[in-house]
Every structure is written in C-alpha cells, then in structure tokens.
Design a protein around this motif. Structure first.
Motif, mmCIF file in Angstrom:
data_model
loop_
_atom_site.group_PDB
_atom_site.id
_atom_site.type_symbol
_atom_site.label_atom_id
_atom_site.label_comp_id
_atom_site.label_asym_id
_atom_site.label_seq_id
_atom_site.Cartn_x
_atom_site.Cartn_y
_atom_site.Cartn_z
ATOM 1 N N ALA A 221 0.834 -1.206 0.000
ATOM 2 C CA ALA A 221 0.000 0.000 0.000
ATOM 3 C C ALA A 221 0.869 1.256 0.000
ATOM 4 O O ALA A 221 0.584 2.221 -0.721
ATOM 5 C CB ALA A 221 -0.930 -0.011 1.204
ATOM 6 N N GLU A 222 1.922 1.240 0.792
ATOM 7 C CA GLU A 222 2.805 2.404 0.855
ATOM 8 C C GLU A 222 3.539 2.595 -0.472
ATOM 9 O O GLU A 222 3.650 3.715 -0.981
ATOM 10 C CB GLU A 222 3.807 2.252 1.992
ATOM 11 C CG GLU A 222 4.677 3.472 2.148
ATOM 12 C CD GLU A 222 5.639 3.361 3.302
ATOM 13 O OE1 GLU A 222 5.875 4.389 3.937
ATOM 14 O OE2 GLU A 222 6.157 2.256 3.562
ATOM 15 N N ARG A 223 4.019 1.521 -1.044
ATOM 16 C CA ARG A 223 4.718 1.579 -2.333
ATOM 17 C C ARG A 223 3.797 2.160 -3.398
ATOM 18 O O ARG A 223 4.192 3.035 -4.166
ATOM 19 C CB ARG A 223 5.187 0.182 -2.715
ATOM 20 C CG ARG A 223 5.944 0.125 -4.014
ATOM 21 C CD ARG A 223 6.410 -1.315 -4.297
ATOM 22 N NE ARG A 223 7.120 -1.375 -5.545
ATOM 23 C CZ ARG A 223 6.539 -1.534 -6.731
ATOM 24 N NH1 ARG A 223 5.228 -1.648 -6.822
ATOM 25 N NH2 ARG A 223 7.261 -1.569 -7.834
ATOM 26 N N LYS A 224 2.565 1.690 -3.419
ATOM 27 C CA LYS A 224 1.580 2.168 -4.393
ATOM 28 C C LYS A 224 1.341 3.672 -4.225
ATOM 29 O O LYS A 224 1.286 4.417 -5.203
ATOM 30 C CB LYS A 224 0.278 1.381 -4.206
ATOM 31 C CG LYS A 224 -0.724 1.551 -5.289
ATOM 32 C CD LYS A 224 -1.893 0.590 -5.043
ATOM 33 C CE LYS A 224 -2.820 0.565 -6.220
ATOM 34 N NZ LYS A 224 -3.901 -0.399 -6.040
ATOM 35 N N LEU B 166 9.981 9.084 2.482
ATOM 36 C CA LEU B 166 10.796 7.879 2.644
ATOM 37 C C LEU B 166 9.875 6.756 3.090
ATOM 38 O O LEU B 166 9.009 6.954 3.941
ATOM 39 C CB LEU B 166 11.882 8.095 3.688
ATOM 40 C CG LEU B 166 12.979 9.062 3.285
ATOM 41 C CD1 LEU B 166 13.902 9.318 4.468
ATOM 42 C CD2 LEU B 166 13.757 8.537 2.109
ATOM 43 N N PRO B 167 10.035 5.570 2.520
ATOM 44 C CA PRO B 167 9.169 4.458 2.924
ATOM 45 C C PRO B 167 9.389 4.094 4.394
ATOM 46 O O PRO B 167 10.519 4.073 4.867
ATOM 47 C CB PRO B 167 9.580 3.307 2.014
ATOM 48 C CG PRO B 167 10.670 3.795 1.164
ATOM 49 C CD PRO B 167 10.985 5.205 1.496
ATOM 50 N N GLN B 168 8.311 3.846 5.077
ATOM 51 C CA GLN B 168 8.380 3.422 6.473
ATOM 52 C C GLN B 168 8.306 1.902 6.588
ATOM 53 O O GLN B 168 8.814 1.323 7.533
ATOM 54 C CB GLN B 168 7.236 4.056 7.274
ATOM 55 C CG GLN B 168 7.292 5.569 7.273
ATOM 56 C CD GLN B 168 8.592 6.112 7.835
ATOM 57 O OE1 GLN B 168 8.986 5.764 8.941
ATOM 58 N NE2 GLN B 168 9.271 6.943 7.065
ATOM 59 N N GLU B 169 7.650 1.291 5.630
ATOM 60 C CA GLU B 169 7.507 -0.163 5.624
ATOM 61 C C GLU B 169 8.616 -0.767 4.781
ATOM 62 O O GLU B 169 9.172 -0.113 3.902
ATOM 63 C CB GLU B 169 6.144 -0.562 5.046
ATOM 64 C CG GLU B 169 4.967 -0.057 5.838
ATOM 65 C CD GLU B 169 4.852 -0.683 7.212
ATOM 66 O OE1 GLU B 169 5.281 -1.839 7.385
ATOM 67 O OE2 GLU B 169 4.344 -0.005 8.108
ATOM 68 N N ARG B 170 8.903 -2.007 5.033
ATOM 69 C CA ARG B 170 9.899 -2.729 4.247
ATOM 70 C C ARG B 170 9.235 -3.938 3.617
ATOM 71 O O ARG B 170 8.295 -4.506 4.167
ATOM 72 C CB ARG B 170 11.069 -3.185 5.117
ATOM 73 C CG ARG B 170 11.816 -2.048 5.768
ATOM 74 C CD ARG B 170 12.552 -1.204 4.718
ATOM 75 N NE ARG B 170 13.271 -0.119 5.316
ATOM 76 C CZ ARG B 170 12.919 1.159 5.247
ATOM 77 N NH1 ARG B 170 11.826 1.501 4.621
ATOM 78 N NH2 ARG B 170 13.642 2.095 5.803
ATOM 79 N N LYS B 171 9.790 -4.317 2.472
ATOM 80 C CA LYS B 171 9.245 -5.474 1.777
ATOM 81 C C LYS B 171 9.386 -6.698 2.672
ATOM 82 O O LYS B 171 10.464 -6.980 3.194
ATOM 83 C CB LYS B 171 9.997 -5.700 0.474
ATOM 84 C CG LYS B 171 9.411 -6.793 -0.376
ATOM 85 C CD LYS B 171 10.112 -6.865 -1.716
ATOM 86 C CE LYS B 171 9.454 -7.895 -2.580
ATOM 87 N NZ LYS B 171 10.044 -7.928 -3.920
#
Length: 95
Positions: free
Chosen positions: A6-9, A79-84
């Motif tokens: 969701a964050e990436r999107k 900056l992304p907070q979540e990681r794959k």
C-alpha cells in the motif's frame, strides 16, 4: 494488500503525479517526452499513473528531458516506512 504494498503504491502515485506536473509545466505531451527520452510513451503513461517504478537510467533521462535534477523528481517523495516482507525461507537462513 500488505502495508508495504500500500505504501509503495501511494509513493508511486505521488511520483507519477509530480512527473505529470513537471511534464505539463514544460508544455510537453507524453508523446513528446517519450521522443526526448527515447522511452516508450506507454512507459511514460505507466509512470505517471503510478503503475510502474522508474529505473535509475529512466530517472536520468526524464530529468535531462525536463531540464531538472533527478533530485527534483524524487526529493519530495516520502521515505518508505515499511519494508518489503522477506520470505520465510530467508528468515530461517539468518540464524
């Protein structure tokens, strides 16, 4: 969808909207931007629609064609907070 997905999107949509704004500010159509970058018009459309993640060389080509720095394309993105998430098999190999 995972939190990462969701964050990436969301980040890709933000990038695409920004790219479209920069393109329109230069009075370029997607076709003209594609000609200047030698990238396919559908790729430009997918970037602007947040459907695909740009590659490093594509960012360089886009920045040059729009007469901006690569930083101008990406610096305002969060900056992304979540990681794959890692596959379970990879987690077991860390021990």
């Amino acid at each position: 969808m995972s939190a990462y997905g969701a964050e990436r999107k969301r980040i890709l949509r933000q990038f695409g909207a920004h790219l479209g704004t920069l393109r329109k500010d230069k009075a370029l159509s997607q076709e003209k931007l594609a000609e200047k970058t030698k990238l396919h018009r559908t790729y430009i459309g997918k970037l602007e629609g947040g459907k695909t993640e740009p590659r490093m060389l594509s960012l360089r080509l886009l920045a040059a064609a729009l007469d901006v720095s690569v930083g101008a394309l990406v610096d305002d993105l969060p900056l992304p907070q979540e990681r794959k998430p890692r596959p379970i098999g990879e987690l077991a190999s860390d021990r």
